[in-house]
Motif scaffolding. Structure first.
Motif, PDB file in Angstrom:
ATOM      1  N   THR A  32       0.946  -1.205  -0.010  1.00  0.00           N
ATOM      2  CA  THR A  32      -0.031  -0.135  -0.019  1.00  0.00           C
ATOM      3  C   THR A  32       0.901   1.123  -0.009  1.00  0.00           C
ATOM      4  O   THR A  32       0.663   1.984  -0.693  1.00  0.00           O
TER       5      THR A  32
ATOM      6  N   GLN B 189       2.525   1.778  -3.453  1.00  0.00           N
ATOM      7  CA  GLN B 189       1.508   2.180  -4.113  1.00  0.00           C
ATOM      8  C   GLN B 189       1.374   3.682  -4.167  1.00  0.00           C
ATOM      9  O   GLN B 189       1.151   4.508  -5.171  1.00  0.00           O
ATOM     10  N   TYR B 190       1.102   3.966  -2.773  1.00  0.00           N
ATOM     11  CA  TYR B 190       1.011   5.579  -2.521  1.00  0.00           C
ATOM     12  C   TYR B 190       2.298   6.357  -3.240  1.00  0.00           C
ATOM     13  O   TYR B 190       1.912   7.338  -3.758  1.00  0.00           O
TER      14      TYR B 190
ATOM     15  N   ASN C 281       1.508   6.670  -6.963  1.00  0.00           N
ATOM     16  CA  ASN C 281       0.581   7.767  -7.293  1.00  0.00           C
ATOM     17  C   ASN C 281       1.014   9.128  -7.040  1.00  0.00           C
ATOM     18  O   ASN C 281       0.102   9.867  -7.302  1.00  0.00           O
ATOM     19  N   GLN C 282       2.357   9.407  -6.582  1.00  0.00           N
ATOM     20  CA  GLN C 282       2.599  10.884  -6.389  1.00  0.00           C
ATOM     21  C   GLN C 282       2.999  11.139  -7.278  1.00  0.00           C
ATOM     22  O   GLN C 282       3.296  10.542  -8.627  1.00  0.00           O
TER      23      GLN C 282
ATOM     24  N   PHE D   4       1.408  10.313   4.118  1.00  0.00           N
ATOM     25  CA  PHE D   4       0.845   8.901   4.055  1.00  0.00           C
ATOM     26  C   PHE D   4      -0.039   8.791   5.264  1.00  0.00           C
ATOM     27  O   PHE D   4      -1.322   8.494   5.070  1.00  0.00           O
TER      28      PHE D   4
ATOM     29  N   TYR E 218      -3.022  10.994   4.888  1.00  0.00           N
ATOM     30  CA  TYR E 218      -3.707  10.616   3.754  1.00  0.00           C
ATOM     31  C   TYR E 218      -4.888   9.362   4.017  1.00  0.00           C
ATOM     32  O   TYR E 218      -5.908   9.506   4.066  1.00  0.00           O
TER      33      TYR E 218
END
Length: 175
Positions: free
Chosen positions: A40, A43-44, A47-48, A65, A68
């Protein structure tokens, strides 16, 4: 049936009878959660905009994070202006936000800290072990404690105490 297929099936059957096949051990709940959390977080970072590599990751990315993740929280944290601020069991619903619970964030950081080092990161450069993360977690804990009216008490480590069960058994037998 072609010769290749016959050979493949013959090799397969001799392999299955000749050597015991080892199944990988199923992951523990902790290990599964750690892997899920690591994926996770990865993936974060992807996605930035622009994407951040693990080598570029800093404690600021970790803090972003954690903030978020608040949008997926389930813990009601009352704001200072809320009439239920400081009440552990408010009598009615309010519009205060749901957040990630401090304990969940603390456990998450522990798992990610371990995963970082398992994936080749050094303890000295581990962004999850940075002092800023500890300060953030302490602030979240204190804020949630005040807002929910539930004081945080550090759990004392339990010592191994052996209780004499023989006395209890003998008193039951005599009655």
């Amino acid at each position: 049936m072609s010769n290749d297929r016959k050979r493949d099936s013959a090799e397969g059957s001799s392999r299955s009878t000749g050597e015991p096949q080892q199944q990988p051990q199923p992951l523990s709940r902790y290990e599964s959660q750690k892997r899920r959390d690591w994926n996770t977080f990865g993936q974060y970072l992807k996605n930035q905009r622009p994407p951040v590599s693990l080598a570029q990751c800093s404690c600021n990315h970790v803090l972003e994070f954690l903030r978020y993740l608040d949008q997926f929280g389930k813990t009601k944290v009352h704001l200072h202006g809320c009439v239920f601020f400081g009440q552990p069991d408010p009598p009615a619903p309010c519009t205060c936000p749901l957040r990630q619970a401090w304990g969940s964030l603390d456990a998450l950081i522990g798992r990610l800290r371990a995963a970082y080092e398992e994936h080749g990161g050094s303890p000295e450069t581990n962004p999850f072990g940075n002092g800023a993360i500890r300060v953030y977690l302490r602030e979240v804990r204190d804020c949630q404690s005040k807002a929910r009216g539930i004081p945080y008490k550090k759990k004392k480590k339990k010592k191994n105490q052996i209780k004499p069960n023989n006395e209890a058994k003998s008193s039951k037998q005599s009655s």
